[in-house]
Write an enzyme that holds these catalytic residues in place. Structure first.
Site, mmCIF file in Angstrom:
data_model
loop_
_atom_site.group_PDB
_atom_site.id
_atom_site.type_symbol
_atom_site.label_atom_id
_atom_site.label_comp_id
_atom_site.label_asym_id
_atom_site.label_seq_id
_atom_site.Cartn_x
_atom_site.Cartn_y
_atom_site.Cartn_z
ATOM 1 N N HIS A 111 1.938 43.237 16.714
ATOM 2 C CA HIS A 111 2.576 42.828 17.970
ATOM 3 C C HIS A 111 1.647 43.216 19.129
ATOM 4 O O HIS A 111 0.955 44.233 19.055
ATOM 5 C CB HIS A 111 3.937 43.520 18.106
ATOM 6 C CG HIS A 111 4.738 43.000 19.258
ATOM 7 N ND1 HIS A 111 4.502 43.402 20.543
ATOM 8 C CD2 HIS A 111 5.748 42.098 19.315
ATOM 9 C CE1 HIS A 111 5.346 42.762 21.353
ATOM 10 N NE2 HIS A 111 6.115 41.966 20.626
ATOM 11 N N GLU A 124 2.183 44.610 21.821
ATOM 12 C CA GLU A 124 2.410 45.967 22.334
ATOM 13 C C GLU A 124 1.707 46.999 21.446
ATOM 14 O O GLU A 124 1.231 48.029 21.921
ATOM 15 C CB GLU A 124 3.925 46.240 22.439
ATOM 16 C CG GLU A 124 4.525 45.504 23.638
ATOM 17 C CD GLU A 124 5.963 45.063 23.486
ATOM 18 O OE1 GLU A 124 6.676 45.569 22.598
ATOM 19 O OE2 GLU A 124 6.392 44.187 24.271
ATOM 20 N N LYS A 138 12.733 46.219 19.488
ATOM 21 C CA LYS A 138 11.767 47.160 20.097
ATOM 22 C C LYS A 138 12.343 48.588 20.096
ATOM 23 O O LYS A 138 13.050 48.949 19.164
ATOM 24 C CB LYS A 138 11.379 46.673 21.497
ATOM 25 C CG LYS A 138 10.860 45.236 21.450
ATOM 26 C CD LYS A 138 10.139 44.809 22.693
ATOM 27 C CE LYS A 138 9.670 43.363 22.526
ATOM 28 N NZ LYS A 138 8.838 42.900 23.623
ATOM 29 N N ASN A 173 13.686 41.051 17.725
ATOM 30 C CA ASN A 173 12.877 42.273 17.742
ATOM 31 C C ASN A 173 13.495 43.209 18.776
ATOM 32 O O ASN A 173 13.397 42.967 19.972
ATOM 33 C CB ASN A 173 11.428 41.891 18.120
ATOM 34 C CG ASN A 173 10.550 43.103 18.372
ATOM 35 O OD1 ASN A 173 10.917 44.231 18.033
ATOM 36 N ND2 ASN A 173 9.384 42.876 18.963
ATOM 37 N N SER A 231 9.905 35.480 26.081
ATOM 38 C CA SER A 231 11.005 35.092 26.968
ATOM 39 C C SER A 231 11.843 33.927 26.433
ATOM 40 O O SER A 231 12.252 33.040 27.186
ATOM 41 C CB SER A 231 10.470 34.775 28.375
ATOM 42 O OG SER A 231 9.803 35.904 28.904
ATOM 43 N N GLU A 275 2.500 34.705 20.353
ATOM 44 C CA GLU A 275 3.163 35.343 21.490
ATOM 45 C C GLU A 275 2.155 35.557 22.621
ATOM 46 O O GLU A 275 1.449 36.579 22.629
ATOM 47 C CB GLU A 275 3.739 36.693 21.063
ATOM 48 C CG GLU A 275 4.790 36.608 19.978
ATOM 49 C CD GLU A 275 5.748 37.768 20.059
ATOM 50 O OE1 GLU A 275 6.928 37.540 20.308
ATOM 51 O OE2 GLU A 275 5.304 38.920 19.921
ATOM 52 N N GLY A 302 8.479 39.402 27.853
ATOM 53 C CA GLY A 302 9.279 40.235 28.742
ATOM 54 C C GLY A 302 9.112 39.904 30.218
ATOM 55 O O GLY A 302 9.511 40.675 31.083
#
Ligand code: PGA
Length: 251
Positions: free
Chosen positions: A96, A98, A12, A10, A214, A168, A174
């Site tokens: 996701h 985010e 992003k 991904n 990660s 996730e 991250g």
């Protein structure tokens, strides 16, 4: 039950068209003969077409990071499933964290997106995951089961086998803090059991459940050795073709 591992990159909001093209080219050369796993990259919308032409005839597939739930219309800034298909996408990441946190996407919106994606013949990768507050308050199961159940509401029989789930945990994205294989296996088992309760064990056993947060070459082998971990969703670790190829290799 054998589920073919799926390794997803991904990207992003990273890489211009030219940068994406160069990375995709490098990747295609590096992972030419990996047939035991399915490999997918999800560049930003603006790079989909150019990356699609690079991936032609290779084993690397193309996916998008987001989609709108409608066919077309006055939705400034949005992109439809039909447009993604035309760009050569086969998969779409939906929900996701985010998107949920920064762009306030609700479970209802995510469910609408899932339906549209499947209606158009694309495969959705539905992301679920708890926040650090939920983990500390012992609310992991409640958080992920709610997201899973609301996100997959009213799918027909055929659609049920055609989804991918990605676990996730928000605190692992991250941050460099990977969840341990034991934690991930435990959550994946909860998710698979929930799928079995809502659909059936036959269906649940076919659905791939990926882990994201990660992931790197150093921790992927251990994660993939767990029974219910069927692949990984890689953010930062997928931006460099060599690093991503090492993750694929380690799988
Ligand atoms: P990360 O991101 O690998 O950089 O933690 C994963 C993701 O957000 O999909």
């Amino acid at each position: 039950m054998s589920r073919k591992p799926l390794i997803v990159g991904n990207w992003k909001m990273f890489k211009t068209g030219a940068e994406a093209k160069a990375t995709a080219r490098q990747l295609v050369c590096l992972i030419e003969d990996r047939k035991k796993v399915e490999i997918l990259i999800c560049p930003p919308f603006t790079a989909l077409s150019v990356v699609s032409s690079v991936l032609q005839g290779s084993l690397v597939q193309l996916g998008a990071q987001n989609v709108h739930w409608g066919d077309d219309g006055a939705f400034t800034g949005e992109v439809s499933a039909h447009m993604l298909l035309e760009c050569g996408c086969r998969y779409v990441i939906v929900g996701h964290s985010e998107r949920r946190q920064i762009f306030l996407e609700s479970d209802a919106i995510i469910n609408s997106k899932l339906h549209k994606v499947m209606e158009k013949g694309l495969v959705p990768i539905l992301c679920v995951g708890e926040s650090i507050e939920e983990r500390e308050a012992d609310q992991v199961e409640k958080a992920i089961v709610t997201q899973l159940e609301k996100g997959t509401r009213e799918l027909n029989l055929k659609q049920r086998t055609n989804i991918v789930i990605a676990y996730e945990p928000v605190w692992a994205i991250g941050t460099g803090k990977t969840a341990t294989p034991q934690i991930v296996q435990e959550v994946h088992r909860i998710l698979r059991t929930c799928l079995a309760d809502n659909f059936s064990w036959k269906v649940a056993d076919q659905i791939r459940i990926l882990y994201g947060g990660s992931v790197k070459a150093e921790n992927v082998t251990e994660l993939m050795s767990e029974e219910d971990i069927d692949g990984v969703l890689v953010g930062g670790g997928s931006l460099d073709a060599q690093a991503f190829a090492r993750i694929v290799e380690a799988c």
